[in-house]
Write a protein that holds these residues in place. Structure first.
Motif, mmCIF file in Angstrom:
data_model
loop_
_atom_site.group_PDB
_atom_site.id
_atom_site.type_symbol
_atom_site.label_atom_id
_atom_site.label_comp_id
_atom_site.label_asym_id
_atom_site.label_seq_id
_atom_site.Cartn_x
_atom_site.Cartn_y
_atom_site.Cartn_z
ATOM 1 N N LEU A 183 -25.113 27.824 34.676
ATOM 2 C CA LEU A 183 -23.877 27.481 33.786
ATOM 3 C C LEU A 183 -22.968 28.892 33.849
ATOM 4 O O LEU A 183 -21.898 28.755 33.963
ATOM 5 N N ARG A 207 -19.201 28.263 32.986
ATOM 6 C CA ARG A 207 -19.207 26.881 31.989
ATOM 7 C C ARG A 207 -20.097 27.312 30.871
ATOM 8 O O ARG A 207 -20.200 26.089 30.177
ATOM 9 N N LEU A 208 -20.526 28.403 30.730
ATOM 10 C CA LEU A 208 -21.754 28.581 29.627
ATOM 11 C C LEU A 208 -20.634 28.836 28.530
ATOM 12 O O LEU A 208 -20.737 28.557 27.292
#
Lengths: 86, 229
Positions: B107, B112-113
Protein backbone atom coordinates in the motif's frame (compact mmCIF):
# COMPACT_ATOMS: atom_id res chain seq x y z
CA UNK A 1 -26.41 25.96 36.36
CA UNK A 2 -23.02 24.80 35.13
CA UNK A 3 -21.97 26.01 31.73
CA UNK A 4 -21.57 22.45 30.52
CA UNK A 5 -25.18 21.71 31.41
CA UNK A 6 -26.27 24.93 29.72
CA UNK A 7 -24.29 24.09 26.58
CA UNK A 8 -25.90 20.64 26.40
CA UNK A 9 -29.34 22.18 26.72
CA UNK A 10 -28.55 24.78 24.06
CA UNK A 11 -27.45 22.00 21.73
CA UNK A 12 -30.68 20.06 22.36
CA UNK A 13 -32.81 23.15 21.74
CA UNK A 14 -30.91 23.91 18.55
CA UNK A 15 -31.41 20.32 17.38
CA UNK A 16 -35.12 20.81 18.07
CA UNK A 17 -35.23 23.90 15.89
CA UNK A 18 -33.33 22.21 13.08
CA UNK A 19 -35.66 19.20 13.25
CA UNK A 20 -38.67 21.46 13.17
CA UNK A 21 -37.27 23.29 10.15
CA UNK A 22 -36.73 19.99 8.35
CA UNK A 23 -40.33 18.93 8.90
CA UNK A 24 -42.30 22.16 8.86
CA UNK A 25 -42.16 24.90 6.21
CA UNK A 26 -43.46 27.51 8.68
CA UNK A 27 -40.67 29.27 10.58
CA UNK A 28 -40.67 28.90 14.38
CA UNK A 29 -42.33 31.66 16.37
CA UNK A 30 -40.93 30.84 19.77
CA UNK A 31 -39.10 28.29 21.87
CA UNK A 32 -41.28 27.12 24.74
CA UNK A 33 -39.77 25.81 27.96
CA UNK A 34 -41.23 24.68 31.22
CA UNK A 35 -41.12 27.73 33.56
CA UNK A 36 -38.54 26.01 35.76
CA UNK A 37 -36.22 25.37 32.83
CA UNK A 38 -36.94 28.83 31.48
CA UNK A 39 -35.73 30.36 34.72
CA UNK A 40 -32.76 28.02 34.92
CA UNK A 41 -31.64 28.67 31.35
CA UNK A 42 -32.20 32.44 31.50
CA UNK A 43 -32.06 33.10 27.76
CA UNK A 44 -34.98 35.39 26.77
CA UNK A 45 -33.95 35.03 23.13
CA UNK A 46 -32.04 32.35 21.27
CA UNK A 47 -30.87 32.72 17.67
CA UNK A 48 -33.45 35.42 17.14
CA UNK A 49 -36.39 33.45 18.56
CA UNK A 50 -38.10 34.48 21.79
CA UNK A 51 -37.87 31.91 24.56
CA UNK A 52 -41.10 31.74 26.57
CA UNK A 53 -42.20 29.89 29.70
CA UNK A 54 -45.08 27.47 29.16
CA UNK A 55 -46.35 25.27 31.99
CA UNK A 56 -47.76 22.77 29.50
CA UNK A 57 -44.24 21.83 28.43
CA UNK A 58 -42.79 19.12 30.70
CA UNK A 59 -39.50 19.84 32.43
CA UNK A 60 -36.34 18.97 30.51
CA UNK A 61 -38.19 19.35 27.25
CA UNK A 62 -38.66 22.12 24.80
CA UNK A 63 -41.37 22.78 22.27
CA UNK A 64 -40.92 24.72 19.07
CA UNK A 65 -43.98 26.84 18.42
CA UNK A 66 -44.94 27.90 14.95
CA UNK A 67 -48.12 28.96 13.16
CA UNK A 68 -48.32 25.56 11.55
CA UNK A 69 -48.03 23.82 14.90
CA UNK A 70 -50.22 20.86 15.60
CA UNK A 71 -49.81 17.88 17.86
CA UNK A 72 -48.27 15.93 15.02
CA UNK A 73 -45.63 18.32 13.78
CA UNK A 74 -44.69 20.14 16.91
CA UNK A 75 -41.17 19.32 17.75
CA UNK A 76 -40.93 18.23 21.30
CA UNK A 77 -37.77 16.69 22.47
CA UNK A 78 -36.08 15.64 25.55
CA UNK A 79 -33.56 18.02 26.91
CA UNK A 80 -30.48 16.77 28.57
CA UNK A 81 -31.51 14.42 31.35
CA UNK A 82 -28.72 15.02 33.81
CA UNK A 83 -29.36 17.31 36.70
CA UNK A 84 -27.46 20.55 36.86
CA UNK A 85 -24.76 20.68 39.46
CA UNK A 86 -25.72 22.90 42.37
CA UNK B 1 -14.11 10.85 16.63
CA UNK B 2 -12.77 13.87 18.44
CA UNK B 3 -10.98 13.48 21.73
CA UNK B 4 -9.78 16.24 24.02
CA UNK B 5 -6.14 16.17 22.97
CA UNK B 6 -6.24 14.82 19.47
CA UNK B 7 -8.47 13.54 16.77
CA UNK B 8 -8.73 9.87 15.79
CA UNK B 9 -9.59 9.27 12.13
CA UNK B 10 -9.73 6.31 9.76
CA UNK B 11 -8.65 6.78 6.16
CA UNK B 12 -11.39 6.19 3.57
CA UNK B 13 -9.33 3.48 1.93
CA UNK B 14 -8.87 1.59 5.20
CA UNK B 15 -12.52 2.11 6.14
CA UNK B 16 -13.83 0.62 2.91
CA UNK B 17 -11.20 -1.89 1.85
CA UNK B 18 -9.92 -3.19 5.19
CA UNK B 19 -12.83 -2.72 7.57
CA UNK B 20 -15.66 -3.41 5.12
CA UNK B 21 -17.38 -0.04 5.60
CA UNK B 22 -19.73 1.37 2.97
CA UNK B 23 -18.83 4.43 0.94
CA UNK B 24 -21.28 6.66 2.77
CA UNK B 25 -20.80 4.90 6.12
CA UNK B 26 -19.52 6.22 9.43
CA UNK B 27 -17.08 4.95 12.00
CA UNK B 28 -20.00 3.74 14.11
CA UNK B 29 -20.76 1.14 11.40
CA UNK B 30 -17.46 -0.62 12.06
CA UNK B 31 -17.14 0.21 15.76
CA UNK B 32 -17.24 -3.48 16.70
CA UNK B 33 -14.32 -4.40 14.46
CA UNK B 34 -11.53 -5.60 16.78
CA UNK B 35 -8.95 -3.27 15.26
CA UNK B 36 -11.25 -0.26 15.49
CA UNK B 37 -11.85 -1.06 19.14
CA UNK B 38 -8.12 -1.39 19.72
CA UNK B 39 -7.53 1.87 17.82
CA UNK B 40 -10.00 3.84 19.94
CA UNK B 41 -8.70 2.27 23.13
CA UNK B 42 -4.95 2.42 22.50
CA UNK B 43 -4.61 5.70 20.66
CA UNK B 44 -6.79 7.67 23.01
CA UNK B 45 -3.83 8.04 25.33
CA UNK B 46 -0.81 7.29 23.15
CA UNK B 47 0.06 8.44 19.66
CA UNK B 48 2.55 5.60 19.14
CA UNK B 49 2.91 1.91 19.93
CA UNK B 50 5.94 -0.18 20.66
CA UNK B 51 6.58 -1.57 17.20
CA UNK B 52 6.57 -0.10 13.70
CA UNK B 53 5.86 -1.52 10.27
CA UNK B 54 9.36 -1.65 8.86
CA UNK B 55 10.82 -1.10 5.37
CA UNK B 56 8.29 1.41 4.15
CA UNK B 57 9.45 3.29 1.06
CA UNK B 58 7.76 6.50 2.26
CA UNK B 59 9.71 6.44 5.50
CA UNK B 60 6.52 7.09 7.47
CA UNK B 61 6.32 5.88 11.05
CA UNK B 62 3.42 3.42 11.01
CA UNK B 63 2.79 2.00 14.48
CA UNK B 64 1.39 -1.47 14.86
CA UNK B 65 -1.83 -2.12 16.74
CA UNK B 66 -2.24 -5.67 17.98
CA UNK B 67 -5.56 -7.23 18.88
CA UNK B 68 -5.80 -10.87 19.85
CA UNK B 69 -3.47 -13.21 18.04
CA UNK B 70 -3.86 -12.20 14.43
CA UNK B 71 -5.61 -8.85 14.08
CA UNK B 72 -3.22 -6.04 13.22
CA UNK B 73 -3.66 -2.38 12.47
CA UNK B 74 -1.36 0.41 11.37
CA UNK B 75 -1.57 3.93 12.75
CA UNK B 76 0.18 7.13 11.75
CA UNK B 77 0.41 10.20 13.93
CA UNK B 78 0.19 13.42 11.96
CA UNK B 79 1.71 15.79 14.50
CA UNK B 80 1.00 18.98 12.58
CA UNK B 81 -2.74 18.38 12.65
CA UNK B 82 -2.81 16.44 15.94
CA UNK B 83 -4.51 13.51 14.23
CA UNK B 84 -3.89 9.80 14.72
CA UNK B 85 -4.91 7.95 11.57
CA UNK B 86 -5.82 4.30 11.29
CA UNK B 87 -4.30 3.65 7.87
CA UNK B 88 -4.55 -0.13 7.52
CA UNK B 89 -6.05 -3.20 9.13
CA UNK B 90 -5.56 -6.88 8.42
CA UNK B 91 -4.39 -10.25 9.67
CA UNK B 92 -0.90 -11.30 10.54
CA UNK B 93 0.14 -14.74 9.44
CA UNK B 94 3.82 -15.06 8.59
CA UNK B 95 4.33 -16.35 5.09
CA UNK B 96 0.70 -15.86 4.13
CA UNK B 97 0.02 -13.99 0.89
CA UNK B 98 -2.20 -11.43 2.58
CA UNK B 99 -0.10 -11.00 5.71
CA UNK B 100 -0.58 -7.54 7.22
CA UNK B 101 3.03 -6.39 7.01
CA UNK B 102 3.76 -6.98 3.29
CA UNK B 103 0.23 -5.67 2.62
CA UNK B 104 1.15 -2.39 4.35
CA UNK B 105 4.41 -2.16 2.42
CA UNK B 106 2.58 -2.67 -0.88
CA UNK B 107 0.00 0.00 0.00
CA UNK B 108 2.81 2.37 0.90
CA UNK B 109 4.61 1.62 -2.36
CA UNK B 110 1.38 2.33 -4.25
CA UNK B 111 0.96 5.55 -2.24
CA UNK B 112 -2.33 4.34 -0.83
CA UNK B 113 -1.33 3.96 2.80
CA UNK B 114 -1.19 7.60 3.84
CA UNK B 115 -4.38 9.71 4.00
CA UNK B 116 -5.59 10.84 0.59
CA UNK B 117 -6.80 14.19 -0.72
CA UNK B 118 -10.35 12.97 -0.06
CA UNK B 119 -9.47 12.35 3.58
CA UNK B 120 -8.19 15.91 3.93
CA UNK B 121 -11.27 17.30 2.20
CA UNK B 122 -13.38 15.47 4.78
CA UNK B 123 -11.36 17.06 7.57
CA UNK B 124 -11.96 20.53 6.18
CA UNK B 125 -15.67 19.84 5.88
CA UNK B 126 -15.85 18.46 9.41
CA UNK B 127 -13.93 21.45 10.76
CA UNK B 128 -16.33 23.84 9.04
CA UNK B 129 -19.32 21.98 10.48
CA UNK B 130 -17.79 21.97 13.95
CA UNK B 131 -17.04 25.68 13.72
CA UNK B 132 -20.60 26.45 12.61
CA UNK B 133 -21.96 24.39 15.52
CA UNK B 134 -19.66 26.11 18.02
CA UNK B 135 -20.69 29.54 16.78
CA UNK B 136 -24.36 28.61 17.32
CA UNK B 137 -23.69 27.72 20.95
CA UNK B 138 -21.03 30.29 21.88
CA UNK B 139 -22.97 33.29 20.55
CA UNK B 140 -26.00 33.00 22.87
CA UNK B 141 -23.70 32.37 25.83
CA UNK B 142 -21.79 35.58 25.10
CA UNK B 143 -25.04 37.45 24.62
CA UNK B 144 -26.26 36.23 28.00
CA UNK B 145 -23.03 37.44 29.63
CA UNK B 146 -23.49 40.82 28.00
CA UNK B 147 -27.08 41.02 29.22
CA UNK B 148 -26.05 40.20 32.77
CA UNK B 149 -22.88 42.26 32.74
CA UNK B 150 -22.30 45.92 33.25
CA UNK B 151 -21.03 47.32 29.97
CA UNK B 152 -19.05 45.52 27.33
CA UNK B 153 -18.04 41.88 27.58
CA UNK B 154 -15.43 40.17 25.46
CA UNK B 155 -15.10 36.56 24.56
CA UNK B 156 -14.16 34.05 21.90
CA UNK B 157 -16.69 32.59 19.54
CA UNK B 158 -15.94 29.37 17.73
CA UNK B 159 -12.80 28.99 19.80
CA UNK B 160 -10.88 31.65 17.91
CA UNK B 161 -12.82 34.76 16.96
CA UNK B 162 -12.42 37.72 19.31
CA UNK B 163 -15.80 39.39 19.77
CA UNK B 164 -17.04 42.12 22.11
CA UNK B 165 -20.70 42.50 22.89
CA UNK B 166 -22.59 45.25 24.69
CA UNK B 167 -26.32 45.38 25.38
CA UNK B 168 -28.16 48.55 26.32
CA UNK B 169 -31.81 48.61 27.32
CA UNK B 170 -34.02 51.69 27.38
CA UNK B 171 -37.82 51.87 27.34
CA UNK B 172 -38.28 48.26 26.27
CA UNK B 173 -35.85 48.75 23.41
CA UNK B 174 -32.72 46.66 23.48
CA UNK B 175 -29.70 47.58 21.44
CA UNK B 176 -27.04 44.96 20.99
CA UNK B 177 -23.65 46.08 19.67
CA UNK B 178 -21.03 43.64 18.46
CA UNK B 179 -17.40 44.46 17.66
CA UNK B 180 -15.30 41.93 15.78
CA UNK B 181 -11.56 41.79 16.19
CA UNK B 182 -10.40 41.65 12.57
CA UNK B 183 -7.02 40.34 13.65
CA UNK B 184 -8.72 37.05 14.46
CA UNK B 185 -11.48 37.13 11.90
CA UNK B 186 -11.01 38.01 8.27
CA UNK B 187 -13.69 35.98 6.55
CA UNK B 188 -16.91 38.02 6.34
CA UNK B 189 -18.89 34.78 6.27
CA UNK B 190 -17.82 34.08 9.85
CA UNK B 191 -19.06 37.52 10.87
CA UNK B 192 -22.41 36.88 9.19
CA UNK B 193 -22.68 33.49 10.90
CA UNK B 194 -21.96 35.02 14.31
CA UNK B 195 -24.47 37.86 13.82
CA UNK B 196 -27.08 35.33 12.67
CA UNK B 197 -26.40 33.19 15.75
CA UNK B 198 -27.00 36.25 17.92
CA UNK B 199 -30.16 37.38 16.11
CA UNK B 200 -31.08 35.28 13.09
CA UNK B 201 -33.26 37.72 11.18
CA UNK B 202 -31.83 40.79 12.85
CA UNK B 203 -31.52 44.01 10.94
CA UNK B 204 -27.83 44.50 11.66
CA UNK B 205 -26.35 47.86 10.79
CA UNK B 206 -22.75 48.99 10.55
CA UNK B 207 -21.72 51.19 13.39
CA UNK B 208 -18.55 53.21 13.97
CA UNK B 209 -18.61 52.97 17.74
CA UNK B 210 -19.47 50.78 20.69
CA UNK B 211 -21.83 52.26 23.29
CA UNK B 212 -19.05 53.54 25.52
CA UNK B 213 -16.08 53.96 23.19
CA UNK B 214 -14.92 54.47 19.61
CA UNK B 215 -13.74 51.44 17.64
CA UNK B 216 -10.14 50.33 17.59
CA UNK B 217 -8.47 50.38 14.18
CA UNK B 218 -8.65 46.58 14.02
CA UNK B 219 -12.37 46.36 14.79
CA UNK B 220 -15.56 46.28 12.78
CA UNK B 221 -18.86 46.67 14.57
CA UNK B 222 -22.56 46.16 14.01
CA UNK B 223 -25.62 46.96 16.05
CA UNK B 224 -29.18 45.75 16.18
CA UNK B 225 -32.26 47.14 17.91
CA UNK B 226 -35.12 45.03 19.12
CA UNK B 227 -37.92 44.94 21.63
CA UNK B 228 -37.08 43.43 25.02
CA UNK B 229 -38.93 40.16 25.47
Amino acid sequence: MTQQFEIKNLIEIRVGIDRHNERCPVPPEAILLNPLDFKLMDHPRLWGFPVLPDPSVPTKRCRIQCEGSSEEIEAELEMYEAEADP
Amino acid sequence: MVLPDRELRVTRRCFIEDLGGKKDGTLEDVAKHPIVRAFLRERETKTAGTRQVGQLSSGKEIWVLTQAQRNRGGTWYEAQREIVWLVAAGHHESGSQDDFFPYCRQLDKDRRLAPSTEDYKEILLAQKERLAARILIDAPLLRKRARGGDGEVSGQIGGKFGVKVAIEVADEIEEISVAFDLRTLQDPRSMIAILAALEADGDWEDTDKMPTRPLEHYEQAFSHMGIVE
